[in-house]
Design a protein around this motif. Sequence first.
Motif, PDB file in Angstrom:
ATOM      1  N   UNK A 264     -31.213   7.647  21.057  1.00 41.74           N
ATOM      2  CA  UNK A 264     -31.575   8.750  21.543  1.00 41.74           C
ATOM      3  C   UNK A 264     -30.836  10.183  21.088  1.00 41.74           C
ATOM      4  N   UNK A 265     -29.933   9.810  20.726  1.00 43.55           N
ATOM      5  CA  UNK A 265     -28.492  10.428  19.673  1.00 43.55           C
ATOM      6  C   UNK A 265     -29.521  11.606  18.464  1.00 43.55           C
ATOM      7  N   UNK A 266     -30.142  10.092  18.133  1.00 46.47           N
ATOM      8  CA  UNK A 266     -30.460  10.532  16.886  1.00 46.47           C
ATOM      9  C   UNK A 266     -31.535  11.570  17.280  1.00 46.47           C
ATOM     10  N   UNK A 267     -32.360  11.275  18.250  1.00 45.10           N
ATOM     11  CA  UNK A 267     -33.716  12.252  18.420  1.00 45.10           C
ATOM     12  C   UNK A 267     -32.960  12.896  18.971  1.00 45.10           C
ATOM     13  N   UNK A 268     -32.315  13.721  19.962  1.00 42.57           N
ATOM     14  CA  UNK A 268     -30.987  14.798  20.366  1.00 42.57           C
ATOM     15  C   UNK A 268     -30.824  15.472  19.639  1.00 42.57           C
ATOM     16  N   UNK A 269     -30.391  15.105  17.711  1.00 40.24           N
ATOM     17  CA  UNK A 269     -29.863  16.270  16.995  1.00 40.24           C
ATOM     18  C   UNK A 269     -30.916  16.475  16.538  1.00 40.24           C
ATOM     19  N   UNK A 270     -31.742  15.920  16.275  1.00 36.77           N
ATOM     20  CA  UNK A 270     -33.032  16.685  15.027  1.00 36.77           C
ATOM     21  C   UNK A 270     -33.428  17.412  15.870  1.00 36.77           C
ATOM     22  N   UNK A 271     -33.898  17.157  16.755  1.00 35.35           N
ATOM     23  CA  UNK A 271     -34.315  18.366  18.411  1.00 35.35           C
ATOM     24  C   UNK A 271     -33.625  18.728  18.273  1.00 35.35           C
ATOM     25  N   UNK A 272     -32.314  19.510  18.193  1.00 34.07           N
ATOM     26  CA  UNK A 272     -31.029  20.453  18.118  1.00 34.07           C
ATOM     27  C   UNK A 272     -31.846  21.125  17.093  1.00 34.07           C
ATOM     28  N   UNK A 273     -31.664  20.832  16.196  1.00 26.95           N
ATOM     29  CA  UNK A 273     -31.921  21.345  14.846  1.00 26.95           C
ATOM     30  C   UNK A 273     -32.928  22.383  14.432  1.00 26.95           C
ATOM     31  N   UNK A 274     -34.312  20.811  14.764  1.00 24.74           N
ATOM     32  CA  UNK A 274     -35.381  21.868  14.925  1.00 24.74           C
ATOM     33  C   UNK A 274     -35.748  22.917  15.814  1.00 24.74           C
ATOM     34  N   UNK A 275     -35.645  23.037  16.850  1.00 22.39           N
ATOM     35  CA  UNK A 275     -35.629  24.130  18.035  1.00 22.39           C
ATOM     36  C   UNK A 275     -34.775  25.625  17.749  1.00 22.39           C
ATOM     37  N   UNK A 276     -34.981  26.418  17.162  1.00 24.45           N
ATOM     38  CA  UNK A 276     -34.136  27.562  16.968  1.00 24.45           C
ATOM     39  C   UNK A 276     -33.938  28.171  18.168  1.00 24.45           C
ATOM     40  N   UNK A 277     -33.352  29.204  18.495  1.00 24.10           N
ATOM     41  CA  UNK A 277     -33.503  30.328  19.218  1.00 24.10           C
ATOM     42  C   UNK A 277     -34.828  31.565  19.363  1.00 24.10           C
ATOM     43  N   UNK A 278     -35.146  31.520  20.341  1.00 23.53           N
ATOM     44  CA  UNK A 278     -36.163  32.040  20.171  1.00 23.53           C
ATOM     45  C   UNK A 278     -35.666  33.185  21.373  1.00 23.53           C
ATOM     46  N   UNK A 279     -36.565  34.409  21.241  1.00 24.70           N
ATOM     47  CA  UNK A 279     -36.417  35.630  22.428  1.00 24.70           C
ATOM     48  C   UNK A 279     -37.385  34.760  23.502  1.00 24.70           C
ATOM     49  N   UNK A 280     -37.162  34.905  24.480  1.00 20.54           N
ATOM     50  CA  UNK A 280     -37.299  34.473  26.518  1.00 20.54           C
ATOM     51  C   UNK A 280     -38.463  35.737  26.305  1.00 20.54           C
ATOM     52  N   UNK A 281     -39.706  35.909  26.058  1.00 20.09           N
ATOM     53  CA  UNK A 281     -40.878  36.224  27.185  1.00 20.09           C
ATOM     54  C   UNK A 281     -40.597  36.669  28.717  1.00 20.09           C
TER      55      UNK A 281
END
Length: 226
Positions: free
Chosen positions: A209-226
Amino acid sequence: MGLTARVGKQLAPKMAGFAPGLTGSFVREALHRAIVGIGPLPPAAVAADRQLAEQRGDVDKAVHEVIENHVRYAGAQGFVTNIGGLVTAALTIPTNITGLALIQCRMIAGIAHLRGYDLDDPRVRNGLLVAMLGEDSVSSLVKKRKLPAPPMGLATAPQHDPSLDLLISTEVASDLIAKVAGKRLAVTVGRRVPVVGGVVGMGADGYLTWKVGRYADREFLPRAKR
């Protein structure tokens, strides 16, 4: 790929026999329940917003807390579902798989929400599920052209491609089953003491779970909320 991982992959198609619900659809159901909430667990976005408030608006710190919290959840369910050893495997393996799916879906959804992604968007949901595969598996699938892009690419695609839904669900379900089967093999072949099996299960699920979380952290870069 290690021995337990290889054996896990070989066992994956047979594991569904332990529980008829272990088909590709269970990961979609896990994601849905993670997003809307289930039992004592509030919706992923609500929990993530609470972390954001606790961290005084610092998104990166909130993401870190979301990951750490879900690593603990995964470790706890990994201990409980592996403590019985080989005797209870037929009952606890499906529970372990669905529990891990729910926890990881909820964690990734919380991360994506904090970074400005719409959890109701089917493109984002596909991205969330693909993130569960981890970086190595995703890179391999993209290289083989089975997937058009990694998680963020799917989440921000110009339009939703419904043809990917079944492929992604099947890949994620197979991967989860293989990981749990491989872990259970390591627990039961090398160790016959049930409590030791619980400790190994706790460590394995927490680390995954930690590995998956770190990957998601790197993948989902910030986006402006609509």
